[in-house]
Design an enzyme around this catalytic site. Structure first.
Site, PDB file in Angstrom:
ATOM      1  N   CYS A  22     -11.385   1.434  17.574  1.00  0.00           N
ATOM      2  CA  CYS A  22     -10.243   0.545  17.331  1.00  0.00           C
ATOM      3  C   CYS A  22      -9.268   0.433  18.500  1.00  0.00           C
ATOM      4  O   CYS A  22      -8.741  -0.644  18.761  1.00  0.00           O
ATOM      5  CB  CYS A  22      -9.495   0.939  16.062  1.00  0.00           C
ATOM      6  SG  CYS A  22      -8.795   2.598  16.041  1.00  0.00           S
ATOM      7  N   MET A  23      -9.034   1.499  19.248  1.00  0.00           N
ATOM      8  CA  MET A  23      -7.948   1.456  20.238  1.00  0.00           C
ATOM      9  C   MET A  23      -8.386   1.716  21.666  1.00  0.00           C
ATOM     10  O   MET A  23      -7.569   1.667  22.585  1.00  0.00           O
ATOM     11  CB  MET A  23      -6.854   2.479  19.879  1.00  0.00           C
ATOM     12  CG  MET A  23      -6.183   2.242  18.550  1.00  0.00           C
ATOM     13  SD  MET A  23      -5.627   0.541  18.310  1.00  0.00           S
ATOM     14  CE  MET A  23      -4.426   0.383  19.633  1.00  0.00           C
ATOM     15  N   MET A  80      -6.700  -5.755  16.813  1.00  0.00           N
ATOM     16  CA  MET A  80      -8.155  -5.665  16.960  1.00  0.00           C
ATOM     17  C   MET A  80      -8.815  -6.931  17.454  1.00  0.00           C
ATOM     18  O   MET A  80      -9.930  -6.882  17.968  1.00  0.00           O
ATOM     19  CB  MET A  80      -8.789  -5.243  15.630  1.00  0.00           C
ATOM     20  CG  MET A  80      -8.279  -3.927  15.109  1.00  0.00           C
ATOM     21  SD  MET A  80      -8.496  -2.629  16.326  1.00  0.00           S
ATOM     22  CE  MET A  80      -7.363  -1.406  15.678  1.00  0.00           C
ATOM     23  N   LYS A 118       0.832  -1.210   0.000  1.00  0.00           N
ATOM     24  CA  LYS A 118       0.000   0.000   0.000  1.00  0.00           C
ATOM     25  C   LYS A 118       0.866   1.260   0.000  1.00  0.00           C
ATOM     26  O   LYS A 118       0.599   2.210  -0.721  1.00  0.00           O
ATOM     27  CB  LYS A 118      -0.921   0.029   1.228  1.00  0.00           C
ATOM     28  CG  LYS A 118      -1.925  -1.093   1.270  1.00  0.00           C
ATOM     29  CD  LYS A 118      -2.848  -0.977   2.463  1.00  0.00           C
ATOM     30  CE  LYS A 118      -2.144  -1.160   3.781  1.00  0.00           C
ATOM     31  NZ  LYS A 118      -1.634  -2.544   3.943  1.00  0.00           N
ATOM     32  N   GLY A 125      -4.045   0.793  14.804  1.00  0.00           N
ATOM     33  CA  GLY A 125      -4.586   0.690  13.455  1.00  0.00           C
ATOM     34  C   GLY A 125      -4.340   1.903  12.579  1.00  0.00           C
ATOM     35  O   GLY A 125      -4.012   1.782  11.403  1.00  0.00           O
ATOM     36  N   GLN A 126      -4.518   3.084  13.150  1.00  0.00           N
ATOM     37  CA  GLN A 126      -4.482   4.305  12.334  1.00  0.00           C
ATOM     38  C   GLN A 126      -3.174   5.062  12.545  1.00  0.00           C
ATOM     39  O   GLN A 126      -2.526   4.926  13.581  1.00  0.00           O
ATOM     40  CB  GLN A 126      -5.667   5.209  12.695  1.00  0.00           C
ATOM     41  CG  GLN A 126      -7.018   4.585  12.389  1.00  0.00           C
ATOM     42  CD  GLN A 126      -8.142   5.548  12.648  1.00  0.00           C
ATOM     43  OE1 GLN A 126      -8.468   6.367  11.795  1.00  0.00           O
ATOM     44  NE2 GLN A 126      -8.731   5.465  13.822  1.00  0.00           N
TER      45      GLN A 126
END
Lengths: 769, 75
Positions: free
Chosen positions: A171-172, A342, A82, A379-380
């Site tokens: 997510c976190m 996750m 990516k 995640g981000q």
């Protein structure tokens, strides 16, 4: 001799790979390069996951034409598939270029002046008529730290509402509350450097090979360099990551609490715990009458009596021999590192299961030294820096402060120069509850920036209904239009994306990195920071608070905001006063704490021996290790006695399968960026349902059949992919596809402590269509 | 037409063995070796085809890791 295009591309590809490993390749003699080189290379960070790979962005003629990994950053020049395709995300045909106002079913272009007038007036009117809690903001772990800080300052300090939350709640949040409830402060104490020293990896609830490929590369490399390194992969799917595992612990989804307790049982009963460490650095707690209560080690050992490997096997179907072996490897390896994501966080018992991983490290003393650490993967790209650390969530204030804490509120009121009592003490609604309140029209004006809840919220259909109502007002700041959220907006504001603006990202290992601006945004798109400062200033003036508007929001650019943020961190456990903008431009990220301009950043927290610069400030008596965020517990971390509880919606007779969702390597989040890259889209064009061959045979399905998946909340038809990856009774669907809204099926049941929803487990039935 | 470059990491001492295995894969070209890391460029009709070749690498004995560096289908 000129190269053909094909030869040029092959050689470029080879050169890129060769430079990553330090291999010199020279161009063939007589060759003239046919490609336009970038004229300038601008240092930055990948736009995608929380690994936070350093990149250089190549610019020519005002366009980003290339990207390469930063070989002087932690990723040593490597990027995943990516990251290699970052440039095209800026030039997608559906970039939002102009403000758009809804008129019926259409959007019409308006000027920025009109857009801001409408937005300010809508929010001001709602505040005047319905009170300050009638407006809200929903932000993002992809926004720059400066953006999250400014909007948080407006809502909590300027307006005096805690109606502000962000998508890291999805997510976190469980990881964050897990760290705080165990160690007193959020965020991992270790770093990626620990990977180079670990002798045992315990990887649970994470398909690192696809979700964090470059970090996975480091783990793989460690294994290659030393074949004695043990890798334990705990996951109900045998993913690509499990390929390098020495042991794959396969278990029923949601039963990992029993497994982790059973591992602790083995460690205690076989005397594999570190008695000295436990005696010096740990307290034990349970909940009594809804309050934490201290207990003794003996009571903890007794609590573990029922969690035998046999019991855990009956509950989880994970073989007891595997549990015993995993416990022994964990305890007896020279240095054990846990990594998770996750699979643990997106659960109704997310905080508890995070606690239980920390428990194992504390019990065995596998912590606070090279290779020994409990490390949550993010995640981000800026969930840590902008939202967790920056305090954007509805219960937080910046840098470890809480809205419920009187002194913390007082500190921030003084720092921001707002009246005493301005900041509300009651936490605001979390992500799901913001949208519930929006559905009920308790929140009447909502601003969503840099995120896509119209695709990501669980039990999605319910919340899309609310977002689609026209008697409330929803603004969406977005780089693309339409997204599954902007299509529901009343007002769309076009946003600058990634290196079209400058700012700071903070990734998984506490590394804050500066992204320089490389190119201009398209059309009239603007950086969210500029829009937020203008909105904040104008809103306060409209509410009759002109002086406050000047005092709070006279910031002119991201550097001024960053300097204020640094000062806000001073004296806290985050303290990064030393991260001046000049240093950030020069360095390849710095890890906090970094309290002075000559401090190199901190590889490992809570240990004097390994250089935590704040340890003796917060705990002057400490010899080496001190969990100084846990002052109330004498600077000791907590081992929690959490009872076993399974998921909110297990499989049953009516819905006999468990649905889990997750990522593929080609795509990121809701695909708004990666699905715009032709190569990535061609490689992974559409959603599918992954089902194992045994289940497929029972249901009468083969690969490429159309399959209807139904939960209590909705259904979807997808193409089947029959592979021996998910365990029996489990199906997997990737989350990335806007035309296949898998979250219509997921449950919005959430963890009572973190408010994070259980995306990973819900009950479904499958039938061939 | 698509190309991709990958780094193929081999077990210690297995570079020659892996090179021999790669040699028979017509879509793969070896550009160099550093320690136990082999720089390979893969070609195919499209990226899906390239990806299949790369996935095949993962099944070759003595290969510990295959790491993507660059890919393009503009060729």
């Amino acid at each position: 001799m000129d190269m053909t295009r094909r030869q040029m591309l092959k050689y470029s590809a080879a050169l890129a790979a060769a430079s990553a490993v330090g291999l010199e390749l020279s161009l063939p003699s007589g060759t003239r390069a046919a490609v336009n080189d970038a004229h300038t290379w601008v240092k930055g960070v990948c736009r995608f996951c929380g690994a936070g790979c350093g990149v250089y962005v190549g610019v020519a003629n005002g366009r980003v034409v290339a990207v390469r990994g930063d070989k002087d950053n932690w990723n040593r020049g490597f990027l995943c598939i990516k990251g290699n395709f970052l440039p095209p995300i800026l030039y997608a045909k559906d970039r939002a270029k102009y403000p758009l106002l809804r008129k019926g079913d259409q959007f019409v272009r308006v000027s920025w002046k009109d857009a801001m007038d409408i937005m300010v007036n809508k929010f001001a009117d709602s505040i005047k008529k319905n009170g300050v809690n009638s407006v809200a903001f929903y932000g993002s772990g992809q926004a720059y730290t400066e953006e999250s800080y400014v909007i948080n300052k407006l809502f909590k300090g300027g307006l005096g509402t805690n109606n502000i939350d962000g998508n890291p709640r999805l997510c976190m949040a469980s990881a964050a509350v897990g760290y705080v409830s165990t160690f007193g402060k959020d965020e991992p104490m270790g770093s990626y450097d620990d990977i180079y020293h670990a002798d045992c990896f315990f990887i649970i609830g994470s398909n690192m090979a696809e979700a964090h490929p470059v970090i996975f590369r480091l783990v793989n490399e460690r294994k290659q360099k030393d074949r004695n390194v043990k890798i334990i992969m705990a996951d109900p799917r045998k993913t690509l990551s499990a390929r390098i595992a020495d042991m794959h612990m396969n278990f029923l989804p949601g039963t990992d609490l029993a497994i982790l307790h059973a591992m602790a049982h083995v460690i205690v009963k076989e005397g594999l715990y570190n008695k000295e460490f436990v005696n010096s650095h740990v307290v034990f707690k349970t909940m009594k009458d809804d309050k934490p209560a201290k207990v003794t080690f003996e009571e903890y050992a007794k609590f573990l009596d029922e969690y035998t490997p046999e019991m855990a096997w009956k509950v989880s179907q994970c073989p007891k021999e595997d549990i015993i072996m995993a416990a022994r490897w964990f305890a007896q390896s020279k240095a054990t590192m846990s990594l998770w994501c996750m699979g643990l966080n997106q659960r109704t018992r997310g905080v508890w299961v995070n606690n239980l991983v920390h428990n194992l490290h504390l019990l065995t003393g596998q912590i606070c030294r090279p290779g020994a650490t409990s490390f949550s993967l993010t995640g981000q790209p800026n969930a840590c820096g902008g939202v967790r650390d920056g305090g954007l969530l509805s219960h937080l204030l910046p840098y470890g402060r809480l809205v419920i804490n009187d002194k913390d509120r007082e500190d921030m009121e003084k720092f921001w120069g707002v009246p005493a009592g301005r900041i509300q003490s009651k936490p605001g609604p979390s992500a799901v509850d913001i949208f519930r309140a929006f559905n009920k029209r308790e929140i009447k004006a909502l601003w969503i920036a840099c995120t896509n809840p119209g695709q990501t919220l669980p039990n999605l259909a319910e919340y899309r209904k609310g977002m689609g109502k026209r008697d409330t007002f929803m603004v969406v700041s977005e780089a693309y239009h339409p997204s599954r959220t902007s299509e529901l907006a009343d007002l769309v504001l076009p946003a600058a994306l990634w290196v079209e603006k400058d700012g700071t990202y903070g990734q998984s290992e506490r590394r804050y990195q500066y992204l320089d601006k490389a190119v201009e945004p398209p059309g009239e798109a603007r950086p969210d920071l500029a829009v937020m400062i203008e909105f904040a200033s104008r809103l306060l003036k409209t509410l009759g608070r002109e002086n406050e508007a000047k005092q709070l929001f006279s910031l002119r650019n991201s550097e001024e905001v960053w300097n204020e943020i640094r000062r806000c961190s001073k004296g806290t456990a985050y303290d990064f006063m030393g991260m001046t903008r000049a240093r950030m431009k020069r360095e390849h990220g710095l890890r906090w704490p970094c309290p002075t301009e000559d401090h190199p950043g901190t590889e490992r927290r809570y240990t004097a021996r390994y250089g935590d610069p704040l340890l003796h400030k917060f705990d002057p008596q400490a010899a080496d290790i001190s969990f100084y965020g846990a002052k109330a517990d004498g600077n000791r971390a907590t081992i929690w006695l959490r009872p076993y509880k399974g998921p909110a919606e297990p499989a049953d007779a009516e819905y006999p399968f468990v649905l889990t969702t997750g990522r593929q390597i080609e795509h990121w989040h809701t695909g708004t960026m990666t699905l715009k890259v032709p190569e990535l889209k061609r490689s992974a064009p559409d959603a599918y349902v992954e089902i194992n061959p045994r289940d497929a045979q029972k249901v009468g399905i083969k690969s490429k059949d159309k399959v209807k998946i139904t939960s209590r909340r909705g259904s979807i038809v997808l193409e089947a992919r029959v592979v021996d990856v998910p365990r029996d009774g489990l199906v997997f669907v990737p989350m990335h596809y806007p035309e296949k809204l898998i979250n219509v099926l997921t449950t919005d049941a959430y963890d009572a402590l973190s408010k994070q929803p259980e995306f990973k487990i819900c009950a479904v039935r499958i039938e061939r269509t | 037409m698509a190309v991709a470059s990958v780094i193929v990491e081999t077990e210690e001492g297995a570079v020659e063995t892996v090179l021999n295995s790669l040699d028979i894969i017509s879509q793969a070209s070896v550009y160099g070796v550093k320690d136990n890391q082999i720089v390979v460029v893969v070609e195919g009709d499209d990226l899906r085809a390239v990806n299949e070749v790369i996935e095949h690498f993962c099944t070759i004995d003595k290969i510990m890791g295959v790491h993507s560096v660059f890919a393009s289908d503009y060729a």
